[in-house]
Design an enzyme around this catalytic site. Structure first.
Site, short mmCIF file in Angstrom:
data_model
loop_
_atom_site.label_atom_id
_atom_site.label_comp_id
_atom_site.label_asym_id
_atom_site.label_seq_id
_atom_site.Cartn_x
_atom_site.Cartn_y
_atom_site.Cartn_z
N ASP A 46 -5.58 -5.90 -6.24
CA ASP A 46 -6.68 -5.90 -5.27
C ASP A 46 -6.39 -6.90 -4.16
OD1 ASP A 46 -8.97 -5.72 -3.84
OD2 ASP A 46 -10.32 -6.38 -5.44
N ILE A 47 -6.19 -6.38 -2.96
CA ILE A 47 -5.87 -7.26 -1.83
C ILE A 47 -7.08 -8.05 -1.34
CG2 ILE A 47 -3.87 -5.94 -1.02
CD1 ILE A 47 -5.68 -4.64 1.09
N ARG A 50 -1.50 -0.33 -6.71
CA ARG A 50 -2.53 -1.09 -7.44
C ARG A 50 -2.37 -1.08 -8.95
NH1 ARG A 50 -8.32 -0.68 -4.56
NH2 ARG A 50 -7.78 0.89 -3.04
N TYR A 52 -15.17 -0.57 9.61
CA TYR A 52 -13.74 -0.21 9.58
C TYR A 52 -13.07 -0.67 10.88
CZ TYR A 52 -9.39 2.28 9.90
OH TYR A 52 -8.05 2.55 10.07
N VAL A 59 -4.32 9.89 12.80
CA VAL A 59 -3.03 10.34 12.29
C VAL A 59 -3.23 11.63 11.50
CG1 VAL A 59 -1.02 9.72 10.93
CG2 VAL A 59 -2.31 7.93 12.12
N GLY A 62 -0.28 5.04 -0.02
CA GLY A 62 -1.12 5.59 1.06
C GLY A 62 -0.48 6.79 1.75
N GLY A 114 0.82 -1.22 0.00
CA GLY A 114 0.00 0.00 0.00
C GLY A 114 0.84 1.26 0.00
N LYS A 163 -10.01 -3.67 11.16
CA LYS A 163 -8.67 -3.55 11.74
C LYS A 163 -8.47 -4.61 12.82
CE LYS A 163 -6.18 -1.10 10.40
NZ LYS A 163 -5.36 -1.34 9.19
N SER A 216 -8.26 10.62 7.62
CA SER A 216 -7.97 11.28 8.90
C SER A 216 -7.70 12.78 8.71
CB SER A 216 -6.81 10.59 9.63
OG SER A 216 -5.68 10.44 8.80
P1 NDP Z 1 -4.78 5.57 2.82
O1 NDP Z 1 -6.19 5.39 2.38
O2 NDP Z 1 -4.05 6.78 2.38
O3 NDP Z 1 -3.93 4.28 2.45
C1 NDP Z 1 -4.48 3.01 2.30
C2 NDP Z 1 -3.59 2.19 1.39
O4 NDP Z 1 -4.16 0.87 1.22
C3 NDP Z 1 -3.48 2.79 -0.02
O5 NDP Z 1 -2.21 2.53 -0.54
C4 NDP Z 1 -4.54 2.01 -0.78
O6 NDP Z 1 -4.31 1.97 -2.19
C5 NDP Z 1 -4.35 0.62 -0.17
N1 NDP Z 1 -5.56 -0.19 -0.38
C6 NDP Z 1 -6.78 -0.01 0.17
N2 NDP Z 1 -7.65 -0.94 -0.29
C7 NDP Z 1 -6.96 -1.72 -1.16
C8 NDP Z 1 -7.31 -2.84 -1.98
N3 NDP Z 1 -8.55 -3.36 -1.97
N4 NDP Z 1 -6.35 -3.39 -2.77
C9 NDP Z 1 -5.09 -2.87 -2.78
N5 NDP Z 1 -4.70 -1.81 -2.02
C10 NDP Z 1 -5.62 -1.25 -1.22
O7 NDP Z 1 -4.85 5.54 4.42
P2 NDP Z 1 -3.74 5.74 5.55
O8 NDP Z 1 -2.41 5.97 4.99
O9 NDP Z 1 -4.31 6.69 6.51
O10 NDP Z 1 -3.79 4.30 6.22
C11 NDP Z 1 -2.74 3.34 6.10
C12 NDP Z 1 -2.95 2.28 7.15
O11 NDP Z 1 -2.94 2.88 8.44
C13 NDP Z 1 -4.29 1.54 7.04
O12 NDP Z 1 -4.05 0.19 7.37
C14 NDP Z 1 -5.15 2.22 8.11
O13 NDP Z 1 -6.15 1.37 8.58
C15 NDP Z 1 -4.09 2.49 9.17
N6 NDP Z 1 -4.45 3.54 10.12
C16 NDP Z 1 -4.61 4.85 9.71
C17 NDP Z 1 -4.94 5.84 10.63
C18 NDP Z 1 -5.12 7.26 10.23
O14 NDP Z 1 -5.62 8.06 11.06
N7 NDP Z 1 -4.75 7.68 9.02
C19 NDP Z 1 -5.11 5.51 12.06
C20 NDP Z 1 -4.88 4.12 12.38
C21 NDP Z 1 -4.56 3.19 11.44
P3 NDP Z 1 -4.85 3.19 -3.12
O15 NDP Z 1 -3.98 4.38 -2.79
O16 NDP Z 1 -4.63 2.72 -4.49
O17 NDP Z 1 -6.28 3.38 -2.76
#
Ligand code: NDP
Length: 344
Positions: free
Chosen positions: A58-59, A33, A165, A199, A10, A7, A169, A218
């Protein structure tokens, strides 16, 4: 040494990739992706020779990491599994939130033992959502620590996007600990779960702020307050813990080198906030934002006196570095939003 970051596109993962590359010690392989995203991030990271990408479309699909781990698994020393859906709006929460979180985690764990048995450490980006429900957090008699688990069931999770959600987790993290127990023969890696609260902090790249569009889930809370008016509905009873995105990224990196973090669950939280806390910071530090909803200035103190105690001193001591405070985090987030919007 090679670090695999799932990911990698993200919000949090981009900061992780950046910090890993900054050390000069690691080669990073990120999963995204699409090829288009791989190209975009190659360009953003200025074709850094230590960074490459693989495509995992797609995970949700079991076995989704098999193809790429079959090719590159033998190179990997560490895995940081951050990929998971993070949004609340969905018509089919099981398909959109629960299944990708759980199947994605299962797939990367299975691919690790099959194609990358030499991996030393596996860090899963879990969440405070896996630790406590909003109800647990709201009861002032509770003291929440790293030992707590959100008790939500799969069935209960199907009722709405927020519960789904939270459950996604919990079930994804739990699966990691169970997998390690059930596969003690083949799974030789050490596991750490990082459980961040909300975050906040700047996007690694300004381009992720597109005026008129939402930010990641967030940061959108702060973005919405920046664009609020006296008429905007602001929920002053909502509260949570906060942590800076740079500290979350650093927490992931610490797990690679600090063996004391092996086998631990870490709650990354500096302190509590309500939307009022953020409003009061914005109005003090950005007096030019005259429209921002006022709320009831200072009312956060009373609200926060009446919630559970979040006791994460064990995580703070284990990590051993000081987390950023909310004022600095909000200022940096808002400054970036305004900088980008003023360029328009
Ligand atoms: P983002 O939405 O920015 O990042 C999520 C990542 O997961 C992206 O790279 C996204 O890809 C990928 N992803 C989601 N669904 C799929 C799928 N079906 N197949 C492949 N890839 C997928 O969120 P964050 O950076 O904020 O979150 C990152 C992690 O941190 C997550 O696990 C979240 O639960 C956790 N987290 C975040 C918090 C926050 O406040 N931000 C707090 C606590 C935990 P794409 O970019 O292509 O969509």
């Amino acid at each position: 040494e090679v670090v695999f970051v799932s990911g990698a596109s993200g919000y949090i993962a981009q900061h992780i990739v950046h910090q890993l590359l900054e050390t000069g010690k690691y080669k990073v392989i990120g999963s995204v992706r699409t090829q288009k995203k791989a190209d975009l991030f190659k360009e953003r990271f200025k074709d850094n020779k230590d960074l490459s990408f693989v495509i995992v479309p797609d995970i949700s699909l079991l076995g989704s990491f098999d193809d790429c781990f079959n090719k590159i698994g033998h190179q990997i020393d560490y895995i940081l599994h951050t990929a998971s859906p993070f949004f609340f709006e969905s018509k089919d929460v099981e398909k959109d939130l629960l299944i990708p979180a759980v199947n994605g985690t299962k797939s990367i764990l299975e691919a690790t033992v099959k194609y990358a048995p030499q991996v030393k450490k596996f860090v899963v980006t879990s969440s405070y959502a896996a630790v406590a429900t909003f109800a647990m957090d709201s009861d002032s008699k509770n003291i929440i620590t790293e030992k707590d688990w959100n008790p939500i069931t799969w069935e209960e999770a199907l009722s709405n996007g927020v519960d789904a959600y939270y459950a996604s987790k919990k079930f994804a993290e739990k699966q990691c600990w169970d997998f390690l127990k059930e596969h003690s023969e083949e799974a030789k890696f050490k596991l750490t779960a990082i459980c961040p609260v909300f975050v906040f902090g700047e996007q690694l790249f300004d381009e992720d702020i597109v005026p008129g569009h939402k930010l990641n889930t967030s940061c959108e809370f702060i973005n919405a307050l920046v664009h609020s008016t006296e008429k905007s509905p602001v929920d002053l009873t909502m509260f949570g813990g906060y942590i800076s995105v740079q500290d979350v990224a650093r927490g992931h990196l610490e797990c690679l080198t600090n063996d004391n973090l092996d086998g631990k669950r870490l709650i990354l939280s500096e302190a509590r906030f309500t939307f009022q806390t953020i409003i009061d910071i914005i109005r003090k530090d950005f007096p030019e934002l005259t429209n921002v909803s006022k709320g009831v200035p200072g009312s956060d103190k009373k609200r926060l006196a009446d919630v559970a105690t979040l006791d994460n001193h064990v995580s703070k001591e284990l990590l051993g570095f000081k987390f950023k405070e909310l004022g600095e985090i909000v200022d940096e987030t808002v400054n970036q939003i305004l900088r980008v919007e003023r360029k328009e």
